[in-house]
Write a protein that holds these residues in place. Structure first.
Motif, PDB file in Angstrom:
ATOM      1  N   GLU A  28       0.844  -1.199   0.000  1.00  0.00           N
ATOM      2  CA  GLU A  28       0.000   0.000   0.000  1.00  0.00           C
ATOM      3  C   GLU A  28       0.884   1.254   0.000  1.00  0.00           C
ATOM      4  O   GLU A  28       1.783   1.399   0.826  1.00  0.00           O
ATOM      5  CB  GLU A  28      -0.936  -0.010   1.212  1.00  0.00           C
ATOM      6  CG  GLU A  28      -1.904  -1.188   1.171  1.00  0.00           C
ATOM      7  CD  GLU A  28      -2.786  -1.270   2.399  1.00  0.00           C
ATOM      8  OE1 GLU A  28      -3.915  -0.741   2.351  1.00  0.00           O
ATOM      9  OE2 GLU A  28      -2.339  -1.845   3.392  1.00  0.00           O
ATOM     10  N   THR A  29       0.582   2.147  -0.936  1.00  0.00           N
ATOM     11  CA  THR A  29       1.402   3.347  -1.119  1.00  0.00           C
ATOM     12  C   THR A  29       1.196   4.334   0.025  1.00  0.00           C
ATOM     13  O   THR A  29       0.297   4.184   0.858  1.00  0.00           O
ATOM     14  CB  THR A  29       1.049   4.037  -2.443  1.00  0.00           C
ATOM     15  OG1 THR A  29      -0.351   4.351  -2.454  1.00  0.00           O
ATOM     16  CG2 THR A  29       1.368   3.128  -3.624  1.00  0.00           C
TER      17      THR A  29
ATOM     18  N   ALA B 203       8.587  -1.791  -6.503  1.00  0.00           N
ATOM     19  CA  ALA B 203       9.184  -0.487  -6.816  1.00  0.00           C
ATOM     20  C   ALA B 203       8.405   0.660  -6.181  1.00  0.00           C
ATOM     21  O   ALA B 203       8.971   1.716  -5.908  1.00  0.00           O
ATOM     22  CB  ALA B 203       9.257  -0.304  -8.332  1.00  0.00           C
ATOM     23  N   TRP B 204       7.087   0.458  -5.966  1.00  0.00           N
ATOM     24  CA  TRP B 204       6.299   1.549  -5.379  1.00  0.00           C
ATOM     25  C   TRP B 204       6.092   1.366  -3.861  1.00  0.00           C
ATOM     26  O   TRP B 204       5.330   2.089  -3.242  1.00  0.00           O
ATOM     27  CB  TRP B 204       4.932   1.638  -6.054  1.00  0.00           C
ATOM     28  CG  TRP B 204       4.074   0.408  -5.878  1.00  0.00           C
ATOM     29  CD1 TRP B 204       3.276   0.086  -4.818  1.00  0.00           C
ATOM     30  CD2 TRP B 204       3.958  -0.665  -6.792  1.00  0.00           C
ATOM     31  NE1 TRP B 204       2.676  -1.119  -5.014  1.00  0.00           N
ATOM     32  CE2 TRP B 204       3.066  -1.608  -6.230  1.00  0.00           C
ATOM     33  CE3 TRP B 204       4.503  -0.933  -8.045  1.00  0.00           C
ATOM     34  CZ2 TRP B 204       2.720  -2.798  -6.879  1.00  0.00           C
ATOM     35  CZ3 TRP B 204       4.154  -2.112  -8.688  1.00  0.00           C
ATOM     36  CH2 TRP B 204       3.271  -3.026  -8.108  1.00  0.00           C
ATOM     37  N   ALA B 205       6.776   0.383  -3.271  1.00  0.00           N
ATOM     38  CA  ALA B 205       6.663   0.181  -1.827  1.00  0.00           C
ATOM     39  C   ALA B 205       7.118   1.440  -1.093  1.00  0.00           C
ATOM     40  O   ALA B 205       8.059   2.118  -1.524  1.00  0.00           O
ATOM     41  CB  ALA B 205       7.503  -1.026  -1.409  1.00  0.00           C
TER      42      ALA B 205
ATOM     43  N   VAL C  37       4.067   7.056  -8.619  1.00  0.00           N
ATOM     44  CA  VAL C  37       4.895   6.327  -9.588  1.00  0.00           C
ATOM     45  C   VAL C  37       4.855   4.840  -9.249  1.00  0.00           C
ATOM     46  O   VAL C  37       5.253   4.431  -8.157  1.00  0.00           O
ATOM     47  CB  VAL C  37       6.355   6.826  -9.566  1.00  0.00           C
ATOM     48  CG1 VAL C  37       7.177   6.089 -10.616  1.00  0.00           C
ATOM     49  CG2 VAL C  37       6.406   8.331  -9.804  1.00  0.00           C
ATOM     50  N   TYR C  38       4.344   4.033 -10.189  1.00  0.00           N
ATOM     51  CA  TYR C  38       4.277   2.577 -10.015  1.00  0.00           C
ATOM     52  C   TYR C  38       5.191   1.927 -11.050  1.00  0.00           C
ATOM     53  O   TYR C  38       4.941   2.039 -12.249  1.00  0.00           O
ATOM     54  CB  TYR C  38       2.853   2.063 -10.190  1.00  0.00           C
ATOM     55  CG  TYR C  38       1.885   2.564  -9.150  1.00  0.00           C
ATOM     56  CD1 TYR C  38       1.721   1.872  -7.959  1.00  0.00           C
ATOM     57  CD2 TYR C  38       1.143   3.719  -9.348  1.00  0.00           C
ATOM     58  CE1 TYR C  38       0.836   2.325  -6.986  1.00  0.00           C
ATOM     59  CE2 TYR C  38       0.257   4.181  -8.389  1.00  0.00           C
ATOM     60  CZ  TYR C  38       0.112   3.477  -7.208  1.00  0.00           C
ATOM     61  OH  TYR C  38      -0.752   3.922  -6.256  1.00  0.00           O
ATOM     62  N   ASN C  39       6.211   1.257 -10.569  1.00  0.00           N
ATOM     63  CA  ASN C  39       7.135   0.541 -11.453  1.00  0.00           C
ATOM     64  C   ASN C  39       6.737  -0.932 -11.429  1.00  0.00           C
ATOM     65  O   ASN C  39       6.986  -1.642 -10.456  1.00  0.00           O
ATOM     66  CB  ASN C  39       8.581   0.718 -10.981  1.00  0.00           C
ATOM     67  CG  ASN C  39       9.574   0.188 -11.998  1.00  0.00           C
ATOM     68  OD1 ASN C  39       9.282  -0.746 -12.734  1.00  0.00           O
ATOM     69  ND2 ASN C  39      10.753   0.783 -12.024  1.00  0.00           N
ATOM     70  N   VAL C  40       6.123  -1.406 -12.517  1.00  0.00           N
ATOM     71  CA  VAL C  40       5.643  -2.802 -12.591  1.00  0.00           C
ATOM     72  C   VAL C  40       6.550  -3.644 -13.482  1.00  0.00           C
ATOM     73  O   VAL C  40       6.154  -4.696 -13.967  1.00  0.00           O
ATOM     74  CB  VAL C  40       4.190  -2.849 -13.114  1.00  0.00           C
ATOM     75  CG1 VAL C  40       3.249  -2.158 -12.163  1.00  0.00           C
ATOM     76  CG2 VAL C  40       4.097  -2.228 -14.505  1.00  0.00           C
TER      77      VAL C  40
END
Length: 864
Positions: free
Chosen positions: A173-174, A208-210, A715-718
């Motif tokens: 969760e961001t 990456a978005w942790a 920013v979400y790096n998937v």
């Protein structure tokens, strides 16, 4: 060795060609079984190692357990090893330069946990006590906070809680922000002192978005207090179908509330906690193994049955000099033993060698295309060798027994004259008159030749049909595997998603240009999202909805069903590329007088109730058909109408970053101009906006975006999830094409061997035809007609049988995956062409060899 066996050995030596062809046929069969079983075992081994590398080695995880419950798990007979883990909490990262990651996340492992979860040390060592930690390298590379081995840390560790929230937030969760300010706090904090003893590669569990960087400390059952809670990840002594029931029973007995199974890993052992998955895997295994075994039996039987008449004649001669029925049967069994002793070991070695060479080519491709160090290994197990040997020996016994019993019942004179195999009655060899009129006397002779020796004709036909069924069903099976995998994956087609938070805008031209101009960005897409509603005729709605409507008519209003419409507006460059892929007219999509959209009419989703992955039509519509959109419904039930949108194209492909909506909804992709035409300024200003990027260096690109310090951006790096999906798809393609190529080679070899052997055994027959005046041209015409006849008849039998098996395979997949049944038309077309090419080639090759034979020598020849 008795006299009969001695004579059998002599007979095999004298008929070297037939003996070698029989051995070759058995070798092909044994090689196929060995290669197919080895391929399956080896592919499963690769996927198991890849999954362990990604997610760790564990089969069952008991979560939130006490020290007493842990002792019960450790003492369980089924348990091999137990890894203890604990999520301790979050601590502020002092001096961190990345505002999107202001925390450290402390996770604890015991000694076994470091091994099972494959923590990769880059410098220093792993912690030995709960006062020591290792730190993720990303703290320095991304957070710009440098630590050295030996540094002492004092951390205030607690749980993240959103303002007004009553449950702690985790790593998935961001951050919770409003107007650039954090709206979450750390609660239940305790002070902990640590010493840095090493550094590790960033764990895959840290997305990456942790909101935090990972640091790892130590825990074991001596450190755990009576009230402490931990997770226990168990590796079992044996992985079997009973593990699910056993785990649930153990949890119930010890009052453990949460049990999680590592389904990603267990799937590759052929196991699943889902009844539908288990049913699918069992059905598919039974069908495919049945096809392989039947095909193998057919190949070996052909190798023996193709020369039944010659063996019968030999046995008849033995009987004429006093051999009993038992001695004749034993002679054939002894021949089978000799053939088996020679061909089975060679077949196993050839199968292993062939699949080993194939793996060397596959590994080269995998290394170049995948971000993994795992390679295909040749897995040879005693069970594999035992199954291959037993099936081969049993097949050879059956193949030898049937002609032996038949020959033992025939009188010596009939066996020598071969009157039981060759039918010479007028009715038996009668052919339609049209054959001679259309194709000539040679074609009629060719057809009569097939009719007069039906046994040999049926053996060749059976060989062709078996090969056709093998190829088509394996092609359909591998296509089904690929389709099922595609349905189960999310279909991520981008690396980074950038969106705005708290209602702030992303469409600042300068900011947007800065983002898409970053080094490494190769492709981008900008999209706006808008929600509408449309009333769709009941006849056009999805099948699943039609079933519900039949049960509850009140769901309709004036014969129409309310659909949720999600409008996506793409920027011009992205829309042009997407329009080409969807075969739509870009000019039509930008026409403001007649608004048009590309509609996704095929979707896939997972049914929550059944656990099935379903591919279905979201709507039944035609290109050019208008859809009337409504912006919202008032309390009175009145509608505010917006406009009609024309369907410019129908597709099953989603543009970059878009997730298909579920049943009862529709995705419509429009141009930015049309979006402005359909929405007012205020509504458009509040519409969510997304930027999706593809990058050659996604991690570096993410760091550059975060370095801009635009706090209103999410920013979400998937990237790692996309790579994992691509790995699975590529590996499945490697398996599928390898399987198909393997079956194709074996089928071609089988057809060629069977037909060429049959023709070689007819040398005396061909010599007799030549002796009565058949010309070389007429001889060639006769053989050509025979090849056409074999091809047509094999397809008439092989295609329906293949379709029937395809239906069985489809129904097996339907236990877990629901998608439309589609015939593999390209494979069918390939089979039709290849059958005639291979049959003709075998006939031409063997016919050329037969043409060179001297007529007198061929008539006199007894041994081949």
């Amino acid at each position: 060795m008795n006299i009969v066996n001695t004579l059998t050995i002599r007979h095999l030596k004298q008929n070297k060609r037939r003996t070698l062809l029989t051995i070759f046929g058995v070798i092909i069969s044994v090689s196929m079984m060995t290669a197919v079983i080895t391929l399956i075992f080896s592919f499963a081994d690769l996927m198991i190692r890849q999954t362990i590398s990604d997610t760790g080695e564990w089969h069952i995880q008991y979560q939130d357990i006490t020290k007493k419950q842990l002792a019960a798990i450790q003492g369980d007979d089924a348990t091999k090893t137990v890894a203890i883990t604990r999520d301790l909490g979050y601590a502020p990262l002092e001096g961190g330069q990345n505002s999107n990651k202001p925390y450290l996340f402390i996770k604890e492992y015991d000694k076994q946990g470091f091994t099972q979860f494959q923590i990769e040390i880059s410098k220093g060592r792993l912690p030995h006590t709960d006062k020591e930690v290792v730190i993720s390298e990303s703290v320095a590379t991304n957070g710009k906070v440098k630590y050295e081995i030996g540094d002492r840390l004092t951390l205030r560790v607690g749980d993240r809680f959103e303002q007004g929230g009553d449950h702690p937030l985790d790593q998935t969760e961001t951050l919770r922000r409003k107007d650039g300010t954090l709206t979450e706090t750390l609660q239940h904090s305790v002070i902990r002192d640590y010493t840095v003893v090493g550094f590790i590669k960033r764990p895959l569990s840290e997305t990456a978005w942790a909101p935090a960087y990972t640091i790892i400390s130590y825990v074991d059952d001596q450190i755990i207090g009576g009230d402490d809670r931990v997770d226990a990840s168990v590796v079992l002594q044996q992985v079997n179908p009973f593990l699910f029931a056993h785990a649930e029973k153990l949890a119930e007995k010890n009052q453990i509330n949460t049990v999680q199974f590592n389904n990603d890993l267990l799937h590759y052992y052929g196991l699943s906690s889902s009844g539908t998955s288990s049913s699918m895997m069992f059905s598919l295994s039974a069908i495919i193994m049945g096809i392989i075994i039947i095909g193998s039996v057919g190949l070996i039987y052909n190798a023996f049955a193709i020369s039944v008449s010659e063996r019968s004649r030999y046995l008849g001669m033995l009987a004429s000099v006093g051999a009993t029925k038992r001695q004749k049967r034993n002679s054939v069994f002894f021949e089978g033993i000799v053939i088996g002793l020679i061909s089975i070991p060679i077949g196993i070695l050839c199968g292993l060698a062939g699949i080993g060479i194939t793996f060397s080519f596959m590994n080269t491709m995998i290394e170049g295309a995948l971000w993994t160090n795992e390679k295909l290994r040749l897995i040879v197990t005693p069970l594999l060798l035992l199954i291959t040997c037993l099936v081969s020996m049993l097949t050879i016994f059956v193949s030898a027994y049937l002609p032996a019993v038949k020959a033992s019942r025939v009188s010596p004179i009939d066996a020598i004259r071969q009157t039981t195999d060759v039918k010479l009655t007028v009715k038996a060899v009668k052919t339609p008159e049209i054959i001679r009129k259309l194709f000539g006397i040679e074609a009629e002779i060719g057809l009569k030749n097939l009719k007069r020796n039906k046994r040999r004709h049926h053996v060749i036909l059976f060989s062709l049909v078996t090969s056709i069924v093998l190829f088509l069903t394996i092609s359909f099976f591998t296509a089904g595997l690929t389709q099922s995998l595609a349905l189960s994956l999310e279909g991520i087609n981008y690396d980074i998603e950038v969106s705005s938070r708290n209602g702030e805008r992303l469409d600042d031209d300068q900011l947007m240009q800065s983002l898409v101009s970053l080094d490494g960005v190769t492709e981008y897409s900008v999209s706006h999202e808008l929600v509408r509603t449309a009333w769709v005729d009941a006849a056009s709605i999805a099948d699943e909805l039609q079933e519900k409507v039949k049960q509850d008519k009140s769901m309709l209003q004036d014969g129409k069903y309310p659909y949720e419409i999600k409008l996506y507006a793409l920027n011009d460059s992205s829309l042009q590329a997407y329009a080409r892929a969807a075969h739509a007219d870009y000019e039509q999509l930008t026409d403001l007088d007649h608004p048009a959209a590309i509609v996704m009419d095929t979707i896939h989703y997972k049914d929550i109730d059944t656990g099935k992955y379903i591919q279905t039509k979201s709507i039944y519509a035609n290109i050019g058909q208008p859809i009337e959109l409504t912006s919202f419904f008032k309390a009175s039930g009145e509608e505010t109408k917006t406009n009609q949108v024309i369907i410019a194209a129908l597709t099953d492909q989603a543009p970059m970053g878009m997730s298909p909506i579920g049943v009862g909804g529709l995705n419509m992709i429009v141009s930015e101009r049309v979006m402005k035409r359909l929405a007012d300024g205020e509504e458009l200003a509040n519409a969510p906006m997304y930027l999706h990027l593809k990058s050659t260096e996604p991690v570096k690109t993410q760091q550059e975006i975060e370095a801009m310090n635009e706090t209103h951006l999410n920013v979400y790096n998937v990237y790692q999830f996309r790579i994992r999906e691509e790995q699975q798809i590529l590996l499945m393609n490697v398996f599928s094409y390898g399987f198909i190529v393997l079956i194709s080679v074996i089928s071609v070899a089988n057809i060629f061997n069977t037909i060429s052997t049959g023709l070689v055994l007819r040398k005396r027959e061909f010599a007799m035809l030549k002796s009565v005046g058949v010309t070389p041209k007429g001889f060639a015409k006769m053989l050509n007609y025979e090849s056409v006849f074999y091809g047509v008849k094999s397809l008439l039998y092989g295609l329906p049988v293949s379709f029937a098996v395809m239906v069985l395979i489809y129904k097996a997949f339907a236990n877990k995956f629901s998608y439309g049944f589609t015939l593999p038309w390209m494979s069918i077309l390939s089979v039709i062409v290849c059958v005639f090419v291979i049959v003709s080639s075998a006939v031409v090759y063997s016919g050329a060899k037969v043409k060179k034979e001297n007529i007198i020598d061929a008539l006199k020849q007894e041994n081949i």
